[in-house]
Design a protein around this motif. Structure first.
Motif, PDB file in Angstrom:
ATOM      1  N   PHE A  14       0.884  -1.149   0.033  1.00  0.00           N
ATOM      2  CA  PHE A  14      -0.108  -0.109  -0.009  1.00  0.00           C
ATOM      3  C   PHE A  14       0.824   1.188  -0.214  1.00  0.00           C
ATOM      4  CE2 PHE A  14      -2.262   3.422   2.043  1.00  0.00           C
ATOM      5  CZ  PHE A  14      -3.491   3.385   1.159  1.00  0.00           C
ATOM      6  N   PRO A  15       1.874   1.418   0.718  1.00  0.00           N
ATOM      7  CA  PRO A  15       2.616   2.794   0.963  1.00  0.00           C
ATOM      8  C   PRO A  15       3.265   3.046  -0.691  1.00  0.00           C
ATOM      9  CG  PRO A  15       3.213   1.447   2.672  1.00  0.00           C
ATOM     10  CD  PRO A  15       2.251   0.489   1.773  1.00  0.00           C
ATOM     11  N   ALA A  16       3.520   1.992  -1.240  1.00  0.00           N
ATOM     12  CA  ALA A  16       4.309   2.384  -2.718  1.00  0.00           C
ATOM     13  C   ALA A  16       3.002   2.887  -3.616  1.00  0.00           C
ATOM     14  CB  ALA A  16       4.997   1.110  -3.306  1.00  0.00           C
ATOM     15  N   ALA A  17       2.036   1.975  -3.625  1.00  0.00           N
ATOM     16  CA  ALA A  17       0.743   2.280  -4.390  1.00  0.00           C
ATOM     17  C   ALA A  17       0.104   3.420  -4.301  1.00  0.00           C
ATOM     18  CB  ALA A  17      -0.053   1.210  -4.404  1.00  0.00           C
ATOM     19  N   ALA A  18       0.017   3.824  -2.823  1.00  0.00           N
ATOM     20  CA  ALA A  18      -0.511   5.329  -2.361  1.00  0.00           C
ATOM     21  C   ALA A  18       0.249   6.297  -2.931  1.00  0.00           C
ATOM     22  CB  ALA A  18      -0.748   5.075  -0.894  1.00  0.00           C
ATOM     23  N   ARG A  19       1.888   6.254  -2.718  1.00  0.00           N
ATOM     24  CA  ARG A  19       2.596   7.219  -2.850  1.00  0.00           C
ATOM     25  C   ARG A  19       2.386   7.613  -4.624  1.00  0.00           C
ATOM     26  NH1 ARG A  19       6.763   4.886  -1.358  1.00  0.00           N
ATOM     27  NH2 ARG A  19       6.715   5.759   0.746  1.00  0.00           N
ATOM     28  N   ALA A 440      21.194  18.449  22.130  1.00  0.00           N
ATOM     29  CA  ALA A 440      21.835  19.002  21.088  1.00  0.00           C
ATOM     30  C   ALA A 440      22.551  17.972  19.907  1.00  0.00           C
ATOM     31  CB  ALA A 440      22.703  20.047  21.445  1.00  0.00           C
ATOM     32  N   LEU A 441      22.790  16.943  20.537  1.00  0.00           N
ATOM     33  CA  LEU A 441      23.647  16.088  19.618  1.00  0.00           C
ATOM     34  C   LEU A 441      22.798  15.058  18.975  1.00  0.00           C
ATOM     35  CD1 LEU A 441      26.625  15.158  22.195  1.00  0.00           C
ATOM     36  CD2 LEU A 441      26.655  17.118  20.203  1.00  0.00           C
ATOM     37  N   HIS A 442      21.502  14.924  19.285  1.00  0.00           N
ATOM     38  CA  HIS A 442      20.691  13.884  18.616  1.00  0.00           C
ATOM     39  C   HIS A 442      20.542  14.279  17.165  1.00  0.00           C
ATOM     40  CE1 HIS A 442      18.928  13.295  22.983  1.00  0.00           C
ATOM     41  NE2 HIS A 442      20.074  12.941  22.747  1.00  0.00           N
ATOM     42  N   PRO A 443      20.601  13.259  16.269  1.00  0.00           N
ATOM     43  CA  PRO A 443      20.320  13.404  14.877  1.00  0.00           C
ATOM     44  C   PRO A 443      18.951  13.787  14.595  1.00  0.00           C
ATOM     45  CG  PRO A 443      20.270  10.942  15.388  1.00  0.00           C
ATOM     46  CD  PRO A 443      20.898  11.821  16.956  1.00  0.00           C
ATOM     47  N   LYS A 444      18.543  14.436  13.238  1.00  0.00           N
ATOM     48  CA  LYS A 444      17.230  14.575  12.977  1.00  0.00           C
ATOM     49  C   LYS A 444      16.737  13.118  12.445  1.00  0.00           C
ATOM     50  CE  LYS A 444      16.951  18.976  13.633  1.00  0.00           C
ATOM     51  NZ  LYS A 444      16.128  19.581  14.418  1.00  0.00           N
ATOM     52  N   ASN A 445      17.322  12.355  12.007  1.00  0.00           N
ATOM     53  CA  ASN A 445      16.882  11.037  11.383  1.00  0.00           C
ATOM     54  C   ASN A 445      17.485   9.953  12.154  1.00  0.00           C
ATOM     55  OD1 ASN A 445      15.093  12.501   9.333  1.00  0.00           O
ATOM     56  ND2 ASN A 445      16.934  13.244   8.657  1.00  0.00           N
ATOM     57  N   PRO A 446      17.367   9.646  13.220  1.00  0.00           N
ATOM     58  CA  PRO A 446      18.135   8.570  13.683  1.00  0.00           C
ATOM     59  C   PRO A 446      17.857   6.882  12.863  1.00  0.00           C
ATOM     60  CG  PRO A 446      16.053   9.016  15.014  1.00  0.00           C
ATOM     61  CD  PRO A 446      16.121   9.925  13.945  1.00  0.00           C
ATOM     62  N   PRO A 447      19.001   6.354  13.060  1.00  0.00           N
ATOM     63  CA  PRO A 447      18.923   5.171  12.325  1.00  0.00           C
ATOM     64  C   PRO A 447      17.643   4.149  12.640  1.00  0.00           C
ATOM     65  CG  PRO A 447      21.024   5.400  12.995  1.00  0.00           C
ATOM     66  CD  PRO A 447      20.117   6.517  13.843  1.00  0.00           C
ATOM     67  N   GLY A 450      13.651   5.972   9.789  1.00  0.00           N
ATOM     68  CA  GLY A 450      13.284   6.863   8.452  1.00  0.00           C
ATOM     69  C   GLY A 450      12.137   6.748   7.870  1.00  0.00           C
ATOM     70  N   ALA A 451      11.220   5.729   8.061  1.00  0.00           N
ATOM     71  CA  ALA A 451       9.900   5.720   7.705  1.00  0.00           C
ATOM     72  C   ALA A 451       8.841   6.754   8.387  1.00  0.00           C
ATOM     73  CB  ALA A 451       9.180   4.227   7.686  1.00  0.00           C
ATOM     74  N   TRP A 452       9.327   6.805   9.707  1.00  0.00           N
ATOM     75  CA  TRP A 452       8.439   7.696  10.537  1.00  0.00           C
ATOM     76  C   TRP A 452       9.000   9.114  10.122  1.00  0.00           C
ATOM     77  CZ3 TRP A 452       4.828   7.316  13.936  1.00  0.00           C
ATOM     78  CH2 TRP A 452       4.527   8.610  14.863  1.00  0.00           C
ATOM     79  N   THR A 453      10.245   9.519   9.964  1.00  0.00           N
ATOM     80  CA  THR A 453      10.625  11.003   9.915  1.00  0.00           C
ATOM     81  C   THR A 453      10.596  11.308   8.470  1.00  0.00           C
ATOM     82  OG1 THR A 453      12.984   9.968   9.642  1.00  0.00           O
ATOM     83  CG2 THR A 453      12.329  10.799  12.039  1.00  0.00           C
ATOM     84  N   GLU A 454      10.273  10.641   7.787  1.00  0.00           N
ATOM     85  CA  GLU A 454      10.138  11.102   6.334  1.00  0.00           C
ATOM     86  C   GLU A 454       8.851  11.888   6.083  1.00  0.00           C
ATOM     87  OE1 GLU A 454       9.445   8.910   1.619  1.00  0.00           O
ATOM     88  OE2 GLU A 454       9.069   7.613   3.547  1.00  0.00           O
ATOM     89  N   SER A 455       7.815  11.746   7.093  1.00  0.00           N
ATOM     90  CA  SER A 455       6.711  12.538   6.907  1.00  0.00           C
ATOM     91  C   SER A 455       6.400  13.489   8.080  1.00  0.00           C
ATOM     92  CB  SER A 455       5.471  11.815   6.436  1.00  0.00           C
ATOM     93  OG  SER A 455       5.273  10.845   7.137  1.00  0.00           O
ATOM     94  N   ARG A 456       7.194  13.281   9.122  1.00  0.00           N
ATOM     95  CA  ARG A 456       6.893  13.897  10.351  1.00  0.00           C
ATOM     96  C   ARG A 456       8.170  14.185  11.048  1.00  0.00           C
ATOM     97  NH1 ARG A 456       4.984   8.897  10.582  1.00  0.00           N
ATOM     98  NH2 ARG A 456       2.876   9.407  10.433  1.00  0.00           N
ATOM     99  N   ASP A 457       8.228  15.187  11.896  1.00  0.00           N
ATOM    100  CA  ASP A 457       9.449  15.370  12.877  1.00  0.00           C
ATOM    101  C   ASP A 457       9.292  14.677  14.267  1.00  0.00           C
ATOM    102  OD1 ASP A 457      10.371  17.249  10.872  1.00  0.00           O
ATOM    103  OD2 ASP A 457       9.167  18.948  11.810  1.00  0.00           O
TER     104      ASP A 457
END
Length: 475
Positions: A14-19, A440-447, A450-457
């Motif tokens: 679904f995610p690929a088809a919906a995208r 302050a050292l935390h990454p914006k996109n932790p390992p 990715g699926a979560w931070t792709e569309s939200r902070d």
């Protein structure tokens, strides 16, 4: 063909088809216009009934009682249909149902059939199965005709061609009608009246020629063996009354015990689906009658995974569904992604809970469907039989996660680590303080996220843990 075939070709998750679907501006415009129009009309129609909440509760109770005693009511139905001159066939899966129907058609010597709009026959891929046996099936519902002529797939339970606009329909009629029968006029425009007239003339030849009709049913009344089809066009009634042989393929969950029970659904279904006070055409038949209607009637009772759904106390409520499609019209996910993204003949919220139960969650598409939702609950609020779709979605997500697979192994490991940390409050407090001091050292996109931070902070960590703030300010 598997026993749980659901009438659609192989499809990506679904995610690929919906995208891909959300980038189709024409599709999104068609869906937005259609869903908003139907949704607003339905709300007005439902508001006319002061006892809508009571009818909704009654429908839920009737369906639940029937499902608890389904074996009893099905046997009662079989006895009543047989006594009225019909013949009942039991099909465990799609392959068996298709074999039965193909055999019945071939026994008549005919090579073509006319069809009433039917989700069950789409679910089992009946048209394709008949074609493999040299039998051509003609869809007679206007929207199904559009889908068939365009070599397309249905994208909606009630309006299969909802993803098409009038211009696209005109072009399909102009180019394709001639290959299937009477061609469309050369000067056909996209006005609804002209499109409907072209379809009427095209279909009339088939109605008058066909000797075999195939249908589903909205309801089956166990006490009398009566089948019920509700529709808006009248094409279904032509298929149900003119042919010499009628074959109905119906899911076992469509049975209701009595006419008194049926009365509830004849109030809730039309208002919740087409926003009408009653269906323009409600056709009922009981077996056969000399000199009136088909001379032979066959009822194929379809399981195809339904008894497996019954085994889940939470998931079985999906079998209450009366196919009104109200949940699709309020779903923000369906409105933007469309029905094809669900990879099943059952799209939208109801498809997201019904399809994975009927055919399992082993495939990528089926494992993704329980996540095709925001869990906003709008689908539950409009359901005329009170199916708690969000509850079933969460149950299915649990089942998918327990099975493991890409992403879920990491999720399970994270949940186990969280459970361990919550069981050790001193270590949890130390970890919170360390996380706050190093924020302050935390990454914006932790390992792994990715699926979560792709569309939200990710939320920012506070300068100090809540427990420390409470100790200083509220102690």
């Amino acid at each position: 063909m598997s026993g749980t075939f659901l009438g659609m070709p192989a499809f990506p998750a679904f995610p690929a088809a919906a995208r891909e679907a959300v980038h189709d501006e024409t599709l999104r415009g068609n869906l937005r216009h259609a869903t908003h129009t139907i949704r607003d009309k339905r709300a007005r129609a439902v508001a006319e009934l002061a006892d809508w909440a009571e009818l909704r509760a009654a429908g839920r109770r009737i369906k639940d009682r029937t499902l608890r005693h389904l074996d009893t009511y099905l046997l009662q139905l079989e006895e009543a249909v047989t006594a009225a001159g019909g013949t009942v066939h039991w099909a465990a899966d799609a392959a068996e149902a298709n074999r039965i129907v193909a055999g019945l058609v071939k026994a008549t010597g005919e090579t073509e059939v006319v069809k009433v709009k039917s989700m069950a026959t789409q679910e089992i891929g009946l048209n394709e199965a008949l074609e493999a046996e040299g039998i051509r099936a003609y869809e007679t519902d206007l929207a199904e005709l559009i889908v068939q002529l365009g070599e397309d797939r249905p994208s909606h339970i009630l309006v299969p061609a909802i993803h098409r606009n009038r211009g696209e329909i005109r072009d399909i009629f102009r180019t394709e009608m001639g290959r299937w029968g009477r061609p469309a006029p050369d000067d056909l425009t996209d006005t609804p009246a002209e499109l409907a007239e072209a379809a009427r003339l095209h279909l009339r030849e088939k109605f008058l020629r066909a000797k075999v009709g195939i249908s589903g049913a909205n309801f089956m009344v166990a006490e009398t063996g009566t089948l019920v089809v509700v529709e808006s066009e009248g094409n279904g009634r032509m298929c149900l009354t003119l042919p010499e042989t009628l074959i109905s393929v119906v899911g076992i969950e469509k049975v209701v015990p009595s006419w008194q029970d049926l009365e509830v659904f004849l109030q809730t279904l039309p208002r919740s689906s087409t926003a009408e006070r009653m269906n323009p055409y409600t056709t009922m038949w009981t077996g056969t009658t000399d000199g009136d209607g088909p001379r032979a009637f066959h009822l194929v009772l379809l399981d195809a995974g339904r008894t497996d759904v019954l085994a889940d106390a939470t998931g079985r409520q999906a079998l209450r569904c009366i196919r009104c499609s109200a949940c699709l019209h309020v779903c923000p996910v369906y409105e933007r992604a469309g029905g094809h993204a669900y990879g099943s003949v059952y799209p939208g919220p109801i498809g997201a809970i019904l399809t994975p139960q009927l055919r399992g969650t082993a495939s990528e598409i089926d494992a993704s469907l329980p996540y095709a939702s925001t869990l906003c609950g709008a689908c539950y609020e409009v359901c005329p039989v009170a199916i708690d779709i969000p509850e079933v979605l969460v149950r299915l997500r649990e089942r998918v996660a327990e099975a493991g697979g890409p992403g879920h192994r990491l999720e399970r490991a994270a949940m186990k680590a969280a459970a361990w940390a919550l069981d050790h409050p001193k270590l949890l407090a130390a970890g919170e303080r360390l996380a706050s001091r190093t924020r302050a050292l935390h990454p914006k996109n932790p390992p792994g996220a990715g699926a979560w931070t792709e569309s939200r902070d990710l939320p920012e960590l506070p300068a100090e843990p809540f427990r420390d703030w409470w100790r200083k300010n509220r102690a």
